[in-house]
Design a protein around this motif. Structure first.
Motif, mmCIF file in Angstrom:
data_model
loop_
_atom_site.group_PDB
_atom_site.id
_atom_site.type_symbol
_atom_site.label_atom_id
_atom_site.label_comp_id
_atom_site.label_asym_id
_atom_site.label_seq_id
_atom_site.Cartn_x
_atom_site.Cartn_y
_atom_site.Cartn_z
ATOM 1 N N VAL A 5 0.843 -1.196 0.000
ATOM 2 C CA VAL A 5 0.000 0.000 0.000
ATOM 3 C C VAL A 5 0.877 1.245 0.000
ATOM 4 O O VAL A 5 0.646 2.182 -0.772
ATOM 5 N N CYS A 9 1.053 4.140 -2.998
ATOM 6 C CA CYS A 9 0.709 5.537 -2.705
ATOM 7 C C CYS A 9 1.900 6.488 -2.810
ATOM 8 O O CYS A 9 1.745 7.688 -2.610
ATOM 9 N N ASP A 10 3.061 5.963 -3.125
ATOM 10 C CA ASP A 10 4.268 6.791 -3.231
ATOM 11 C C ASP A 10 4.388 7.345 -4.646
ATOM 12 O O ASP A 10 4.685 6.608 -5.587
ATOM 13 N N ALA A 23 -2.629 -1.546 -7.924
ATOM 14 C CA ALA A 23 -3.698 -1.592 -6.919
ATOM 15 C C ALA A 23 -4.831 -2.502 -7.387
ATOM 16 O O ALA A 23 -5.364 -3.290 -6.591
ATOM 17 N N GLU A 34 -8.502 -2.217 -1.322
ATOM 18 C CA GLU A 34 -8.872 -0.801 -1.390
ATOM 19 C C GLU A 34 -9.146 -0.237 0.000
ATOM 20 O O GLU A 34 -8.823 0.918 0.290
ATOM 21 N N ILE A 37 -5.873 0.647 1.550
ATOM 22 C CA ILE A 37 -5.372 1.938 1.076
ATOM 23 C C ILE A 37 -6.022 3.069 1.876
ATOM 24 O O ILE A 37 -5.338 3.976 2.360
ATOM 25 N N LEU A 41 -4.123 5.750 4.426
ATOM 26 C CA LEU A 41 -4.201 7.200 4.253
ATOM 27 C C LEU A 41 -4.788 7.871 5.487
ATOM 28 O O LEU A 41 -4.307 8.919 5.915
ATOM 29 N N THR A 54 1.597 12.056 -1.119
ATOM 30 C CA THR A 54 1.259 10.649 -0.900
ATOM 31 C C THR A 54 -0.241 10.486 -0.682
ATOM 32 O O THR A 54 -0.868 9.570 -1.211
ATOM 33 N N ARG A 57 -1.913 11.003 -4.022
ATOM 34 C CA ARG A 57 -1.730 9.835 -4.883
ATOM 35 C C ARG A 57 -2.650 8.706 -4.444
ATOM 36 O O ARG A 57 -3.285 8.048 -5.270
ATOM 37 N N GLY A 58 -2.744 8.466 -3.154
ATOM 38 C CA GLY A 58 -3.622 7.406 -2.663
ATOM 39 C C GLY A 58 -5.074 7.651 -3.034
ATOM 40 O O GLY A 58 -5.777 6.734 -3.458
ATOM 41 N N VAL A 61 -5.430 6.968 -6.697
ATOM 42 C CA VAL A 61 -5.434 5.518 -6.948
ATOM 43 C C VAL A 61 -6.815 4.947 -6.641
ATOM 44 O O VAL A 61 -7.350 4.165 -7.433
#
Length: 94
Positions: A5, A9-10, A23, A34, A37, A41, A54, A57-58, A61
């Motif tokens: 994860v 998210c990076d 993912a 999911e 994730i 976060l 990050t 991005r998460g 995603v």
């Protein structure tokens, strides 16, 4: 699973389309990915340990997982709902 994860998210590790594909693949192999994730976060936001790129991005995603049927609208809304109450307006607007 936590390491996967964090990598997904990076934003420095993968381009968005690659992160979304990883993912989706992980979600097929591990139902509930999911949710992991979203939990990652949320935990990072609450502890202020994660840089905003990050988090963004998460969230991107998770949104990308909606395409292709991995996530439906209701599930996605449920996963991102906690971010709507963020004290950081940049997270809320994302």
């Amino acid at each position: 699973m936590a390491a996967a994860v964090a990598q997904i998210c990076d934003p420095d590790l993968y381009r968005l389309n690659e992160a979304v594909q990883r993912a989706k693949s992980s979600a097929r192999d591990a139902p509930g990915f999911e949710l992991e994730i979203a939990r990652f976060l949320q935990a990072q936001c609450l502890s202020n340990r994660v840089p905003l790129p990050t988090v963004f991005r998460g969230l991107d995603v998770l949104g990308g997982m909606r395409d292709g049927g991995v996530l439906d609208e209701t599930t996605l809304t449920t996963l991102i709902k906690p971010f709507l109450g963020s004290s950081d307006p940049r997270i809320t607007s994302k």
